[in-house]
Design an enzyme around this catalytic site. Structure first.
Site, mmCIF file in Angstrom:
data_model
loop_
_atom_site.group_PDB
_atom_site.id
_atom_site.type_symbol
_atom_site.label_atom_id
_atom_site.label_comp_id
_atom_site.label_asym_id
_atom_site.label_seq_id
_atom_site.Cartn_x
_atom_site.Cartn_y
_atom_site.Cartn_z
ATOM 1 N N THR A 76 0.918 -1.212 -0.062
ATOM 2 C CA THR A 76 0.123 0.007 0.190
ATOM 3 C C THR A 76 0.902 1.147 0.019
ATOM 4 O O THR A 76 2.070 1.286 0.454
ATOM 5 C CB THR A 76 -1.110 0.080 1.201
ATOM 6 O OG1 THR A 76 -0.203 -0.180 2.387
ATOM 7 C CG2 THR A 76 -1.969 -1.244 1.103
ATOM 8 N N THR A 78 1.497 4.399 1.581
ATOM 9 C CA THR A 78 2.157 5.115 2.752
ATOM 10 C C THR A 78 3.083 3.766 3.457
ATOM 11 O O THR A 78 4.217 4.176 3.916
ATOM 12 C CB THR A 78 1.234 5.517 3.613
ATOM 13 O OG1 THR A 78 0.289 6.591 3.075
ATOM 14 C CG2 THR A 78 2.095 6.073 5.060
ATOM 15 N N CYS A 79 2.617 2.579 3.425
ATOM 16 C CA CYS A 79 3.402 1.522 3.859
ATOM 17 C C CYS A 79 4.723 1.302 3.281
ATOM 18 O O CYS A 79 5.909 1.021 3.773
ATOM 19 C CB CYS A 79 2.444 0.188 4.074
ATOM 20 S SG CYS A 79 0.997 0.238 4.864
ATOM 21 N N SER A 80 4.452 1.369 1.871
ATOM 22 C CA SER A 80 5.677 0.944 1.018
ATOM 23 C C SER A 80 6.646 2.311 0.962
ATOM 24 O O SER A 80 7.891 2.103 0.510
ATOM 25 C CB SER A 80 5.152 0.626 -0.393
ATOM 26 O OG SER A 80 4.321 -0.563 -0.370
#
Length: 191
Positions: A76, A78-80
């Site tokens: 996703t 923001t996670c990545s």
């Protein structure tokens, strides 16, 4: 179960007689629990690393000083782009502060978590573990229902320091998904 119903009916009748009206019993559930906090014991749950045959129990995982961070989903935005990379980038600084292991947890399958870690170039800096059925995040009261956008219950965004199975510090995003307080730099500030 039948005994529980009988007891509940009996108690309800007793209170109804005393109060002169129908009484309702109040029960508590996990949904009323608070998320993990400093001083709490980490729940013992099997997570998966790389494939469904490689179980990693959180009680074994949390020996020594460990940083565990949770993300809503592998791959996703923001996670990545920010969250996981912050821990990969700061892995050496965290280890200099006595951290034995850095672990990313997400409600995904183990194959996806492994592929995500490889795509980020995590190497041996961060372990990417799958909470396939959201058992860990539910027991820790760190789950969020993202069915509308990600298809099911997912992990709230958090970062914690665990030492020998006990939470020593916790950063939980106020809205559960933003990125204001749970990056690696935030963890470094309280180590």
């Amino acid at each position: 179960m039948q005994a529980c119903r009988l007891l509940a009916r009996s108690l309800s009748s007793q209170y109804q007689n005393r109060l002169g009206h129908t009484a309702r019993l109040i029960s508590t559930t996990n949904s009323l629990d608070m998320p993990l906090k400093e001083g709490d014991k980490l729940p013992s749950v099997d997570l998966f690393e790389g494939n469904p045959g490689k179980k990693v129990n959180t009680s074994e995982l949390s020996k020594g000083k460990v940083v565990i961070f949770g993300v809503p989903g592998a791959f996703t935005p923001t996670c990545s782009a920010e969250h996981a990379p912050s821990f990969i980038k700061q892995a050496d600084a965290l280890k200099k502060k006595g951290v034995n292991s850095i672990v990313c947890v997400s409600v995904n399958d183990p194959f996806v978590m492994e592929a995500w870690g490889k795509s980020l170039g995590a190497g041996d800096k961060v372990r990417f573990l799958a909470d396939t059925c959201a058992e860990f995040v539910k027991k820790a009261d760190l789950s969020v229902d993202l069915s509308a956008v990600l298809g099911n219950v997912r992990s709230k965004r958090f970062a914690m320091v665990v030492e020998d199975g006990v939470v020593k510090g916790m950063k939980l995003e106020p809205d559960g998904t933003g990125l204001t307080c749970s990056k690696a730099d935030d963890v470094l500030s309280f180590l």
